[in-house]
Enzyme design. Structure first.
Site, PDB file in Angstrom:
ATOM      1  CG  ASP A   1       6.363   7.559  -2.794  1.00 55.44           C
ATOM      2  OD1 ASP A   1       6.626   6.335  -2.815  1.00 55.44           O
ATOM      3  OD2 ASP A   1       7.236   8.420  -2.612  1.00 55.44           O
TER       4      ASP A   1
ATOM      5  CG  ASN B   1       2.216  10.413   9.946  1.00 55.90           C
ATOM      6  OD1 ASN B   1       1.126  10.112  10.428  1.00 55.90           O
ATOM      7  ND2 ASN B   1       2.744   9.723   8.942  1.00 55.90           N
TER       8      ASN B   1
END
Length: 144
Positions: free
Chosen positions: A82, A76
């Protein structure tokens, strides 16, 4: 100073440490021995789960030596974790694609992270002119 609560999934990796004055990136380690053949993909467990401070996210990237040492790419390219990914089973992983046969040992440093505040709420205002110098090029080089 912010506090990050951390859960370790193994005693086989060194504990995380922030080294003041050296870098504000913190190394992460493979939490198990991994052998990959060229072209294989694996989520390499990093042996940690964390409770980031509210309003923050972690940016995870390979170390500068990761490709040279292990021949793996982060699929990625830039991982974002988060503060909601914070459960007891939410172990961080490194999505690796091997470009050559390789062996990664438990406790090898393969990536790094830092925390950043979330982007503030923004709005876009359409305009005909930006009032900046037209460099007529591409990116920072100004060359096409």
């Amino acid at each position: 100073m912010e506090t990050i609560r951390i859960r370790y999934f193994t005693d086989r990796i060194d504990r995380l440490a922030y080294i003041d004055g050296k870098s504000d990136w913190i190394d992460l380690r493979a939490a198990e021995d991994v052998e990959l053949k060229a072209g294989q993909f694996k989520l390499i467990p990093l042996g940690v789960a964390m409770k980031l401070p509210d309003g923050y996210e972690a940016h995870v990237v390979p170390r500068s030596s990761t490709f040279r040492n292990f021949g793996i790419l982060q699929t990625n390219h830039f991982g974002i974790i988060d503060e909601t990914y914070c459960g007891d089973g939410d172990q961080w992983c490194f999505p690796a694609l091997a470009v050559r046969d390789t062996k990664i040992c438990c406790n090898d440093r393969i990536c790094q992270f830092r925390i950043m505040k979330h982007q503030p709420v923004i709005r876009f205002e359409e305009t005909e002119h930006l009032d900046g110098e037209n460099r007529g090029g591409f990116g920072s080089t100004g060359v096409r």
